[in-house]
Design a protein around this motif. Structure first.
Motif, PDB file in Angstrom:
ATOM      1  N   ARG A   1       0.842  -1.218   0.000  1.00 36.82           N
ATOM      2  CA  ARG A   1       0.000   0.000   0.000  1.00 36.82           C
ATOM      3  C   ARG A   1       0.872   1.261   0.000  1.00 36.82           C
ATOM      4  O   ARG A   1       0.489   2.276  -0.580  1.00 36.82           O
ATOM      5  CB  ARG A   1      -0.937   0.029   1.201  1.00 36.82           C
ATOM      6  CG  ARG A   1      -1.795  -1.194   1.327  1.00 36.82           C
ATOM      7  CD  ARG A   1      -3.264  -0.974   1.100  1.00 36.82           C
ATOM      8  NE  ARG A   1      -3.852  -2.286   0.847  1.00 36.82           N
ATOM      9  CZ  ARG A   1      -4.741  -2.538  -0.094  1.00 36.82           C
ATOM     10  NH1 ARG A   1      -5.206  -1.572  -0.849  1.00 36.82           N
ATOM     11  NH2 ARG A   1      -5.189  -3.762  -0.290  1.00 36.82           N
TER      12      ARG A   1
ATOM     13  N   ARG B   1      -9.282  -4.134  -4.808  1.00 40.68           N
ATOM     14  CA  ARG B   1     -10.382  -4.922  -4.262  1.00 40.68           C
ATOM     15  C   ARG B   1     -11.700  -4.390  -4.818  1.00 40.68           C
ATOM     16  O   ARG B   1     -11.807  -3.207  -5.109  1.00 40.68           O
ATOM     17  CB  ARG B   1     -10.373  -4.846  -2.734  1.00 40.68           C
ATOM     18  CG  ARG B   1      -9.061  -5.346  -2.146  1.00 40.68           C
ATOM     19  CD  ARG B   1      -9.092  -5.418  -0.640  1.00 40.68           C
ATOM     20  NE  ARG B   1      -7.765  -5.787  -0.130  1.00 40.68           N
ATOM     21  CZ  ARG B   1      -7.449  -5.847   1.156  1.00 40.68           C
ATOM     22  NH1 ARG B   1      -8.373  -5.579   2.070  1.00 40.68           N
ATOM     23  NH2 ARG B   1      -6.230  -6.178   1.532  1.00 40.68           N
TER      24      ARG B   1
ATOM     25  N   ASP C   1       2.367 -10.844  -4.829  1.00 43.40           N
ATOM     26  CA  ASP C   1       2.712  -9.411  -4.704  1.00 43.40           C
ATOM     27  C   ASP C   1       4.012  -9.110  -5.453  1.00 43.40           C
ATOM     28  O   ASP C   1       4.060  -8.209  -6.256  1.00 43.40           O
ATOM     29  CB  ASP C   1       2.854  -8.886  -3.259  1.00 43.40           C
ATOM     30  CG  ASP C   1       1.505  -8.627  -2.592  1.00 43.40           C
ATOM     31  OD1 ASP C   1       0.470  -8.639  -3.293  1.00 43.40           O
ATOM     32  OD2 ASP C   1       1.488  -8.438  -1.351  1.00 43.40           O
TER      33      ASP C   1
END
Ligand code: FRU
Length: 326
Positions: free
Chosen positions: A21, A96, A223
């Motif tokens: 993030r 998301r 990731d």
């Protein structure tokens, strides 16, 4: 340019405790800094859905021009996104998803495909028992649901492979430890662990290590960050067998938000590319990512220099104005 003339973009970020993030925020900020017409506000929901709803309500009442949101969970965020659409503010959903189709556009990698890629990787590399443990992301968040869907679909097509246990994780390391330890104590012949992100994959490796099993099991994550303890480094150091790239899409998100603002036509579903990173390509990918990071640093320092010059220019201008009185 006066603040009021700018294009107001509100980004509701789910949380900023992890490096993924943080990278997403820094790439959206860099993109915004290259566009003086953009006024970007990022609100951090601290992984609290009610806070995220309030953040978006605030964007709506402040009449931002476009909202970007990475929803913590799908269901609780659906209504407030619909409210924004009703109020005439377009919403770009990233990473998301919410429930249903009532948003302007979505941007992110295909998480069902990420699950399938993880499964195919295991199937094509396995030499052993075919026994697998899956560790999922947080319940109610769409990448966890979709990665599980794709992964189970492909594994279940193949008779030699079984998902012996699924651990309900929450994206973070702690959620893995106790349940995995209990399972490994009962099942010492596990061949693969697929975790829905690299943080949980690392936690799985650490847990296996406490039982002396880390070299018997192969670990796969998602990731592929190029950072300390990121997936790329974990592949290079032999902790992970593979990691599947999940791009943050921060810069693309801002570009897409501006297209939406300018009423250009955009696809409803905007899919970012992914790739498996393992021993064969980790070095090359790392080099490429290093280059991008270096360029970003250059851009940031140039932006800093421009700001300093702007300030000097403004103060000189003031001086000139002052002198013209005499
Ligand atoms: C970061 C993260 C990633 C994961 C993504 C899914 O907060 O947990 O590790 O891939 O969210 O939305």
């Amino acid at each position: 340019q006066n603040q009021g003339d700018k294009i107001k973009v509100g980004f509701s970020q789910a949380m900023t405790t992890d490096d993924w993030r943080k990278q997403m925020n820094s790439s959206i900020k860099i993109e915004a800094s290259l566009r003086p017409e953009v006024d970007l506000t990022i609100k951090d929901a601290n992984n609290n859905a009610n806070k995220q709803i309030e953040d978006i309500e605030r964007f709506i009442s402040n009449k931002v021009d476009v909202i970007i949101v990475s929803p913590i969970q799908s269901k609780p965020l659906t209504a407030v996104v619909e409210k924004s659409i009703k109020a005439g503010i377009p919403v770009l959903v990233v990473d998301r998803k919410i429930e249903g189709e009532n948003y302007t556009a979505y941007l992110g990698a295909d998480n069902i495909e990420i699950g399938r890629i993880g499964a195919r990787y295991i199937i094509s590399h396995s030499k052993g028992s075919g026994k697998i443990i899956e560790i999922t992301g947080a319940a109610g968040s769409s990448p966890a649901y979709e990665r599980a869907l794709g992964f189970n679909q492909v594994i279940n097509e193949n008779k030699r492979f079984t998902i012996v246990k699924t651990i309900q994780g929450d994206w973070e390391k702690e959620s893995v430890k106790a349940p995995l330890k209990a399972i490994l104590q009962q099942n010492s012949d596990i061949e693969y662990i697929f975790a829905h992100n690299d943080r949980m994959a690392l936690s799985a490796w650490e847990t296996a290590k406490t039982l002396g099993l880390e070299n018997k099991i192969k670990f796969i994550g998602v990731d592929a960050l190029n950072s300390v303890n990121g997936g790329i480094e974990l592949v290079k150091s032999g902790v992970l067998d593979g990691t599947i790239l999940y791009p943050t899409g921060g810069n693309e998100a801002l570009k897409l938000a501006l297209k939406i603002y300018n009423k250009e036509s955009v696809s409803k579903n905007n899919i970012l590319n992914t790739i498996v990173i393992d021993d064969n390509n980790a070095e090359i990918i790392e080099n490429q990512m290093d280059k991008v990071d270096q360029q970003q640093l250059v851009i940031e320092s140039q932006q800093g220099a421009i700001k300093v010059q702007e300030k000097e220019y403004a103060s000189q201008n003031n001086l000139v104005r002052l002198l013209s009185f005499f």
